[in-house]
Design a protein around this motif. Structure first.
Motif: not given
Ligand code: ATP
Length: 258
Positions: A222-235
């Motif tokens: 899982x390579x999504x950049x951090x910090x992962x922001x719930x409000x945006x990453x879920x979309x």
């Protein structure tokens, strides 16, 4: 550095083979999430890493040494709030800290305890009894304790499973902050969850276990950049694609074993 190397591990309870030929490497500083249907052996595998049980065959190395028993190098947080109800919050923390840091003075240990209670957003609750706290607060104390003892590895078994969605989201952010803020000495975390979104939000990798017997079905980086922001990453389209892929993997097993 504290990595985990699981080699050809089988686990049987009597006649029942629960884990079959598990091979898995978790690098130092990784945040590995185990997902899988109920009964796929997630908790059993975590307990083997913790040294609470021994494999029937194969071995598990932590920091290149075979795991034979529990150790202070591996902090654990379980779903049920593992605080001693007859001790105050402070005494619960001091009990663990005293074992982990036997040469520190009591006043230093009290300061460390207080600092970590502040870090989890519960300053000044040292003298409260666990029974006076909400479930979310008790779990925050358990997280404070796990981080305060400063073990290089943290093993968490559905730590937020019993919490409401808002408390759960706050505690996910808290664990991520504590983990990320440790920089180069970042803990190696193994985190068991039923929730694929939680796994993708937190993890550097997701290990999918299948059923009957429990075996590694797929490992997803899982390579999504951090910090992962719930409000945006879920979309995020890539997030949604991975989430659907994980749900499909889980559903395959559920449909097969209905
Ligand atoms: N102490 C035990 N004695 C006998 N069987 C056990 C024991 N612990 C677990 N099992 C069995 O091992 C299998 C795997 O259980 P485990 O709790 O590891 O799965 P899990 O994937 O964590 O499940 P869940 O998501 O429901 O917590 C189950 O069939 C369970 O009944």
């Amino acid at each position: 550095m504290y990595g985990i190397d699981i080699q050809n591990v089988n686990l049987a309870y009597g006649e029942q083979l629960v884990l079959s030929d598990i091979n898995l490497a978790i690098s130092p500083g990784d945040f590995a999430c185990f997902v899988g249907p109920s009964g796929s052996g997630k908790s059993s595998l975590l307990r083997l890493i913790a040294g609470l049980n021994r494999p029937t065959a194969g071995k598990i190395l932590v920091d290149d040494k075979e795991v034979m028993e529990p150790g202070l190098d591996r902090g654990v947080v379980f779903q049920e709030y593992s605080l001693f109800p007859w001790f105050s919050v402070q005494d619960n923390l001091l009990l663990a800290l005293g074992q982990a840091l036997p040469h520190e003075s009591k006043s230093n240990l009290k300061k460390i305890a207080g600092d970590y209670l502040t870090a989890v957003g519960l300053p000044g609750i040292e003298q409260k009894m666990p029974g006076e706290l909400s479930g979310g607060m008790r779990q925050r104390v358990a997280i404070a304790r796990a981080f305060a003892i400063n073990s290089p590895m943290l093993l968490m078994d559905e730590p937020f499973g019993a919490l409401d969605a808002v408390t759960r989201a706050k505690l996910q952010d808290l664990v991520l902050d504590l983990w990320l803020n440790q920089g180069a000495s970042r803990k190696t975390v193994v985190f068991v969850t039923h929730d694929v979104e939680e796994a993708l939000l937190l993890g550097t990798q997701v290990v999918v276990l299948g059923l009957n017997p429990g075996a590694v079905k797929e490992i997803i980086a899982v390579n999504f950049p951090r910090p992962r922001i719930r409000e945006t990453i879920y979309h995020d389209a890539a997030f949604i694609e991975l989430r659907n892929h994980l749900i499909d993997l889980l559903n395959e097993d559920i449909v097969k074993h209905l």
